[in-house]
Design a protein around this motif. Structure first.
Motif, PDB file in Angstrom:
ATOM      1  N   ASN A  70     -42.285  53.775  61.770  1.00 20.95           N
ATOM      2  CA  ASN A  70     -42.125  54.402  63.085  1.00 20.95           C
ATOM      3  C   ASN A  70     -41.062  53.663  63.903  1.00 20.95           C
ATOM      4  O   ASN A  70     -40.212  54.292  64.546  1.00 20.95           O
ATOM      5  N   ILE A  71     -41.101  52.344  63.868  1.00 21.84           N
ATOM      6  CA  ILE A  71     -40.104  51.541  64.585  1.00 21.84           C
ATOM      7  C   ILE A  71     -38.707  51.853  64.052  1.00 21.84           C
ATOM      8  O   ILE A  71     -37.778  52.105  64.818  1.00 21.84           O
ATOM      9  N   LEU A  72     -38.568  51.847  62.736  1.00 19.00           N
ATOM     10  CA  LEU A  72     -37.248  52.066  62.139  1.00 19.00           C
ATOM     11  C   LEU A  72     -36.749  53.484  62.376  1.00 19.00           C
ATOM     12  O   LEU A  72     -35.546  53.695  62.561  1.00 19.00           O
ATOM     13  N   THR A  73     -37.658  54.442  62.394  1.00 25.69           N
ATOM     14  CA  THR A  73     -37.280  55.832  62.654  1.00 25.69           C
ATOM     15  C   THR A  73     -36.819  56.018  64.096  1.00 25.69           C
ATOM     16  O   THR A  73     -35.830  56.692  64.365  1.00 25.69           O
ATOM     17  N   ASN A  74     -37.533  55.399  65.017  1.00 24.45           N
ATOM     18  CA  ASN A  74     -37.256  55.607  66.437  1.00 24.45           C
ATOM     19  C   ASN A  74     -36.237  54.637  67.037  1.00 24.45           C
ATOM     20  O   ASN A  74     -35.621  54.956  68.057  1.00 24.45           O
ATOM     21  N   TYR A  75     -36.081  53.472  66.428  1.00 25.62           N
ATOM     22  CA  TYR A  75     -35.220  52.447  67.030  1.00 25.62           C
ATOM     23  C   TYR A  75     -34.155  51.895  66.088  1.00 25.62           C
ATOM     24  O   TYR A  75     -33.355  51.075  66.483  1.00 25.62           O
ATOM     25  N   GLU A  76     -34.184  52.264  64.845  1.00 28.00           N
ATOM     26  CA  GLU A  76     -33.253  51.822  63.813  1.00 28.00           C
ATOM     27  C   GLU A  76     -33.524  50.414  63.288  1.00 28.00           C
ATOM     28  O   GLU A  76     -33.333  50.143  62.119  1.00 28.00           O
ATOM     29  N   ASP A  77     -33.926  49.494  64.150  1.00 38.94           N
ATOM     30  CA  ASP A  77     -34.247  48.144  63.677  1.00 38.94           C
ATOM     31  C   ASP A  77     -35.216  47.475  64.644  1.00 38.94           C
ATOM     32  O   ASP A  77     -35.476  47.974  65.747  1.00 38.94           O
ATOM     33  N   ILE A  78     -35.749  46.348  64.226  1.00 39.47           N
ATOM     34  CA  ILE A  78     -36.760  45.641  65.015  1.00 39.47           C
ATOM     35  C   ILE A  78     -36.152  45.081  66.300  1.00 39.47           C
ATOM     36  O   ILE A  78     -36.789  45.094  67.359  1.00 39.47           O
ATOM     37  N   GLU A  79     -34.915  44.620  66.232  1.00 39.49           N
ATOM     38  CA  GLU A  79     -34.263  44.047  67.413  1.00 39.49           C
ATOM     39  C   GLU A  79     -34.139  45.085  68.534  1.00 39.49           C
ATOM     40  O   GLU A  79     -34.396  44.778  69.702  1.00 39.49           O
ATOM     41  N   THR A  80     -33.746  46.308  68.169  1.00 40.66           N
ATOM     42  CA  THR A  80     -33.630  47.375  69.166  1.00 40.66           C
ATOM     43  C   THR A  80     -34.998  47.732  69.727  1.00 40.66           C
ATOM     44  O   THR A  80     -35.158  47.951  70.930  1.00 40.66           O
ATOM     45  N   PHE A  81     -36.006  47.787  68.862  1.00 42.62           N
ATOM     46  CA  PHE A  81     -37.386  48.040  69.298  1.00 42.62           C
ATOM     47  C   PHE A  81     -37.827  47.006  70.329  1.00 42.62           C
ATOM     48  O   PHE A  81     -38.347  47.351  71.396  1.00 42.62           O
ATOM     49  N   LEU A  82     -37.616  45.730  70.029  1.00 41.30           N
ATOM     50  CA  LEU A  82     -38.019  44.669  70.961  1.00 41.30           C
ATOM     51  C   LEU A  82     -37.277  44.786  72.287  1.00 41.30           C
ATOM     52  O   LEU A  82     -37.867  44.595  73.354  1.00 41.30           O
ATOM     53  N   ALA A  83     -36.003  45.122  72.216  1.00 41.29           N
ATOM     54  CA  ALA A  83     -35.196  45.245  73.436  1.00 41.29           C
ATOM     55  C   ALA A  83     -35.653  46.417  74.288  1.00 41.29           C
ATOM     56  O   ALA A  83     -35.808  46.281  75.508  1.00 41.29           O
ATOM     57  N   LYS A  84     -35.888  47.553  73.672  1.00 44.75           N
ATOM     58  CA  LYS A  84     -36.236  48.754  74.440  1.00 44.75           C
ATOM     59  C   LYS A  84     -37.691  48.774  74.895  1.00 44.75           C
ATOM     60  O   LYS A  84     -37.977  49.219  76.005  1.00 44.75           O
ATOM     61  N   GLU A  85     -38.593  48.318  74.060  1.00 43.50           N
ATOM     62  CA  GLU A  85     -40.017  48.377  74.407  1.00 43.50           C
ATOM     63  C   GLU A  85     -40.496  47.185  75.233  1.00 43.50           C
ATOM     64  O   GLU A  85     -41.392  47.318  76.044  1.00 43.50           O
ATOM     65  N   TYR A  86     -39.914  46.016  74.992  1.00 43.87           N
ATOM     66  CA  TYR A  86     -40.398  44.799  75.636  1.00 43.87           C
ATOM     67  C   TYR A  86     -39.333  44.091  76.463  1.00 43.87           C
ATOM     68  O   TYR A  86     -39.576  43.008  76.980  1.00 43.87           O
ATOM     69  N   GLU A  87     -38.131  44.685  76.528  1.00 40.56           N
ATOM     70  CA  GLU A  87     -37.012  44.103  77.251  1.00 40.56           C
ATOM     71  C   GLU A  87     -36.668  42.703  76.742  1.00 40.56           C
ATOM     72  O   GLU A  87     -36.280  41.818  77.506  1.00 40.56           O
ATOM     73  N   ILE A  88     -36.844  42.523  75.428  1.00 41.46           N
ATOM     74  CA  ILE A  88     -36.498  41.253  74.799  1.00 41.46           C
ATOM     75  C   ILE A  88     -35.127  41.430  74.162  1.00 41.46           C
ATOM     76  O   ILE A  88     -34.989  41.877  73.030  1.00 41.46           O
ATOM     77  N   THR A  89     -34.113  41.093  74.942  1.00 41.48           N
ATOM     78  CA  THR A  89     -32.744  41.173  74.456  1.00 41.48           C
ATOM     79  C   THR A  89     -32.486  40.006  73.497  1.00 41.48           C
ATOM     80  O   THR A  89     -33.309  39.088  73.374  1.00 41.48           O
ATOM     81  N   GLU A  90     -31.344  40.026  72.856  1.00 46.36           N
ATOM     82  CA  GLU A  90     -30.988  38.930  71.942  1.00 46.36           C
ATOM     83  C   GLU A  90     -30.972  37.602  72.684  1.00 46.36           C
ATOM     84  O   GLU A  90     -31.429  36.581  72.164  1.00 46.36           O
ATOM     85  N   GLU A  91     -30.467  37.619  73.921  1.00 46.29           N
ATOM     86  CA  GLU A  91     -30.435  36.386  74.732  1.00 46.29           C
ATOM     87  C   GLU A  91     -31.850  35.892  75.044  1.00 46.29           C
ATOM     88  O   GLU A  91     -32.147  34.709  74.898  1.00 46.29           O
ATOM     89  N   VAL A  92     -32.714  36.793  75.466  1.00 45.67           N
ATOM     90  CA  VAL A  92     -34.105  36.428  75.765  1.00 45.67           C
ATOM     91  C   VAL A  92     -34.801  35.956  74.497  1.00 45.67           C
ATOM     92  O   VAL A  92     -35.538  34.962  74.503  1.00 45.67           O
ATOM     93  N   ARG A  93     -34.550  36.649  73.406  1.00 48.46           N
ATOM     94  CA  ARG A  93     -35.149  36.278  72.124  1.00 48.46           C
ATOM     95  C   ARG A  93     -34.750  34.851  71.742  1.00 48.46           C
ATOM     96  O   ARG A  93     -35.581  34.060  71.287  1.00 48.46           O
ATOM     97  N   LYS A  94     -33.476  34.510  71.926  1.00 46.26           N
ATOM     98  CA  LYS A  94     -33.007  33.164  71.601  1.00 46.26           C
ATOM     99  C   LYS A  94     -33.692  32.125  72.485  1.00 46.26           C
ATOM    100  O   LYS A  94     -34.090  31.067  72.005  1.00 46.26           O
ATOM    101  N   GLU A  95     -33.848  32.424  73.760  1.00 47.48           N
ATOM    102  CA  GLU A  95     -34.534  31.499  74.670  1.00 47.48           C
ATOM    103  C   GLU A  95     -35.984  31.282  74.232  1.00 47.48           C
ATOM    104  O   GLU A  95     -36.478  30.152  74.259  1.00 47.48           O
ATOM    105  N   ILE A  96     -36.651  32.354  73.868  1.00 45.58           N
ATOM    106  CA  ILE A  96     -38.049  32.247  73.416  1.00 45.58           C
ATOM    107  C   ILE A  96     -38.110  31.429  72.138  1.00 45.58           C
ATOM    108  O   ILE A  96     -38.969  30.540  71.991  1.00 45.58           O
ATOM    109  N   GLN A  97     -37.205  31.697  71.208  1.00 46.08           N
ATOM    110  CA  GLN A  97     -37.171  30.948  69.955  1.00 46.08           C
ATOM    111  C   GLN A  97     -36.907  29.476  70.209  1.00 46.08           C
ATOM    112  O   GLN A  97     -37.573  28.612  69.634  1.00 46.08           O
ATOM    113  N   ASP A  98     -35.950  29.183  71.070  1.00 54.31           N
ATOM    114  CA  ASP A  98     -35.622  27.786  71.384  1.00 54.31           C
ATOM    115  C   ASP A  98     -36.836  27.071  71.984  1.00 54.31           C
ATOM    116  O   ASP A  98     -37.111  25.915  71.653  1.00 54.31           O
TER     117      ASP A  98
END
Length: 102
Positions: A70-98
């Protein structure tokens, strides 16, 4: 694993297979809870219904795979899903990972 944990693990960059393994392990950690529920309804339903209920109640690989599809069908990839559904952009994701993976 609780449903809310999956996006967090994905945000940390955990591989899907590990998320799936953790998800399925919840059947082990919740076994007593599951058995308590099954015992409570056993005398109220037929044996056939109880078995069908157990199959549907327990966490299964196909459930999480359907969520991924469902994620891949609606968002193409997990990164886009996280960004659109949870507002976790690549920058935010990196901060969380760090922060979490120090």
């Amino acid at each position: 694993m609780y449903a809310g944990v999956k996006p967090f693990l994905l945000t940390l960059g955990v591989e899907w297979e590990v998320v799936l393994e953790d998800y399925l392990y919840s059947n082990v950690t919740l076994e007593k809870y599951h058995n308590d529920i099954f015992d409570k309804i056993a005398d109220k339903v037929s044996a056939e219904y109880l078995e069908a209920f157990k199959v549907q109640f327990l966490l299964q690989e196909r459930y999480l795979n359907m969520a991924l599809q469902n994620i891949l069908t609606n968002y193409e990839d997990i990164e886009t899903f996280l960004a659109k559904e949870y507002e976790i952009t690549e920058e935010v994701r990196k901060e969380i990972q760090d922060f979490c993976l120090e």
